[in-house]
Design a protein around this motif. Structure first.
Motif, PDB file in Angstrom:
ATOM      1  N   VAL A  19      -0.353  -3.359  -1.199  1.00 17.39           N
ATOM      2  CA  VAL A  19       0.178  -3.689   0.123  1.00 17.39           C
ATOM      3  C   VAL A  19      -0.847  -4.500   0.905  1.00 17.39           C
ATOM      4  CG1 VAL A  19       0.747  -2.654   2.372  1.00 17.39           C
ATOM      5  CG2 VAL A  19       1.853  -1.810   0.288  1.00 17.39           C
ATOM      6  N   VAL A  39       8.086   0.519  -4.415  1.00 17.33           N
ATOM      7  CA  VAL A  39       6.774   0.846  -3.872  1.00 17.33           C
ATOM      8  C   VAL A  39       6.253   2.052  -4.644  1.00 17.33           C
ATOM      9  CG1 VAL A  39       5.463   1.472  -1.814  1.00 17.33           C
ATOM     10  CG2 VAL A  39       7.482   0.000  -1.596  1.00 17.33           C
ATOM     11  N   MET A  98       5.941  -5.982   5.355  1.00 19.15           N
ATOM     12  CA  MET A  98       4.498  -5.958   5.602  1.00 19.15           C
ATOM     13  C   MET A  98       4.205  -6.098   7.097  1.00 19.15           C
ATOM     14  SD  MET A  98       3.287  -5.424   2.597  1.00 19.15           S
ATOM     15  CE  MET A  98       4.818  -4.579   2.223  1.00 19.15           C
ATOM     16  N   ARG A 121      -1.909   1.209   2.671  1.00 15.17           N
ATOM     17  CA  ARG A 121      -2.368  -0.123   2.274  1.00 15.17           C
ATOM     18  C   ARG A 121      -2.797  -0.192   0.808  1.00 15.17           C
ATOM     19  NH1 ARG A 121      -1.302  -0.480   7.169  1.00 15.17           N
ATOM     20  NH2 ARG A 121      -1.626  -2.088   8.646  1.00 15.17           N
TER      21      ARG A 121
END
Length: 161
Positions: A19, A39, A98, A121
């Motif tokens: 990320v 993710v 993002m 992150r």
């Protein structure tokens, strides 16, 4: 490499970017085509959850949930924490995601739970380009498969099927 990551690669997923990297590059490596994305949390332990995450307050709504709800949604024994799709382009959708995670008030309400993870992150995002019109079915099929494998639970940050 994990079995889930291997399975995703075999299904045609690519990218596997942190990320933090996608935030810095504004998703420049992500293709401008429709598709699905996943993710991944590579840790072996449940994450530390933050009372106030980094997600933006879209339309004035607080994106944060109670830590008890986050803990209740956590799914053990999987690295997959969110499955998403776009009828637009992966590049645009992930860029918006993002930006939302950096506190901007943009429209990416789905998957907001990840922004209350202390290590958000460090999460990994991969994507799979899809022919026009196939992304929604692929996302739905993937969520249903996940639920079958995990006692009826959706991925952590998927709040609906």
């Amino acid at each position: 490499m994990s079995k889930e990551k291997d399975a995703l690669k075999q299904q045609g997923f690519v990218g596997f970017k942190k990320v933090s990297e996608l935030m810095v590059t504004n998703c420049s490596d992500v293709p401008a085509v429709q598709g699905v994305y996943v993710v991944l949390h590579e840790g072996t332990e449940a994450p530390v959850f933050l009372k106030d995450g980094t997600g933006g307050a879209f339309k004035g709504k607080n994106p944060n949930s109670d830590i008890s709800k986050l803990k209740a949604n956590w799914v053990e024994d999987t690295q997959i924490v969110y499955i998403g799709m776009t009828q637009d382009t992966l590049k645009k959708r992930l860029s918006t995601y993002m930006r939302f995670g950096q506190g901007e008030a943009v429209g990416h309400w789905g998957g907001r739970f990840i922004w209350q993870m202390k290590d958000s992150r460090d999460l990994i995002i991969c994507w799979k380009p899809m022919p026009i019109g196939d992304a929604a079915k692929e996302e739905s099929d993937m969520i249903q498969s996940f639920k079958q494998a995990h006692g009826g639970k959706r991925p952590f940050a998927n709040l609906r099927d």
